[in-house]
Design an enzyme around this catalytic site. Sequence first.
Site: not given
Length: 474
Positions: A36-37, A76, A80, A129, A131, A154, A221, A273-274, A294
């Site tokens: 994540d991130d 996010c 996904r 996660k 989300h 998140s 994240h 994810d980003n 992001k």
Amino acid sequence: MKNSLLLIVVLFAVYSCQTTTTKTPSKPNVIIIFTDDQGYQDVGSYGAVGFKTPNLDQMAAEGIRLTDFYAAQAVCSASRAGLLTGCYPNRLGIHGAFMPNSPKGLNPEETTIAEMLKTEGYKTAIYGKWHLGDAPEFLPTKQGFDEYFGIPFSNDMWPYHPQQGTIFNFGPLPLYENENIIDTLTDQSNLTTQITERSIQFILENKSEPFFLYVAHPQPHVPLFASDKFKGKSERGLYGDVIMEIDWSVGEILQTLKQEGIDENTMVIFTSDNGPWLAYGEHSGSALPLREGKGTALEGGQREPAIIRYPGKIKPGRTLQTPMMNIDILPTIAELTGAQLPAKNIDGKSVWKIWTGESDESPQEAYYFYYHVNELQGVRYKNWKMYFPHKYRTLGGREGGKGGLPADYEYVTFDEIALYDLSKDISETNNVANEHPDVVEEIKALANGMRNKLGDALTNVAGTENRAPGMINK
């Protein structure tokens, strides 16, 4: 006679035990590790500075490393949705990141990778996660997963957010076991370890049948957390510690596959994810040499590190530059496993032949970069990336925040079409639109075709193929 019969029974029992313990699934296992991130530069083989990722680097050496791999969107929930369904998230009515207690979620009528593989006899699990909706109707166990352990949104959506009380008013952060809340988190230091342990246990319990494991780490994240065994280990501070623990987790999973003799029958995919949340400064990653991070359709927002390892099927040690996106993962898995594609239209296409080296041509004519609520902001076409006029956020060269606090973004506008040749200008610094009017017109035509399908808020075009998200009455 009795002794002969006894011998036959014993031999049959021994033979039965042997065939049970050495059973190999007829179909390949699939593991997706999704962080994540995490920024483009935040893996050793992509140029990481201040920390090492030996397990991911070894995974790349034993597999393939993708240089031009994109998340479906720079945020996010949307990203996904793209990964799990093979669709541009705006096709599904999913934009941005769902807040806690949102009435929206991934529509259960959509087909996830887990649901697709369940029809082929796979055991399925997600640890980490989710989300994609925290209402009971949208939880992973209603979307094809046999097992779920983790958080529903998140990890910063909790009462300890640095902007709690001024901008946000979050409730407790629940930890789920399937459909039940088993804890309320006030400390996340051991969550990466717990997710890793659950993942290994799932592999051990299902090694004799095909399985799909989705390891969706909530880190890196913000807020950042590392266990005691990794705190203070990197030169990059807490962020580096977190990445080192994720790398450890990858190593533990790969080692388990080898120990259990299912290594060569398992495809492992690692990506994020980003891009990095640059506002958090020292607590964020790096997308260098890419532009921004992001929350933008620029390269730093959606181009991600991506490593795929599948011994015996994917020739190791190669670096692939063909553009790909996480929407392509579902149809690639379908081709590999023989699973039926979803009945509803999807946007992804199989890239299996690219991964195996049979082709270097993308099956996609172009990739489309949507952000906000259905704004078509950019298009990747061959080596070209073109942006339409739109507003985006930036730090404008300023440093991000310190100590887990964010800096404020400013908002600037592309006030004209911008075209970049990524083969020569990966950092998107030189707008060459005026020098290549033919390319601009080609991409405009492609964009108009996509607008007719999925719409575009920037040009007030309504699409004809958009589908509704899941929705509950509150």
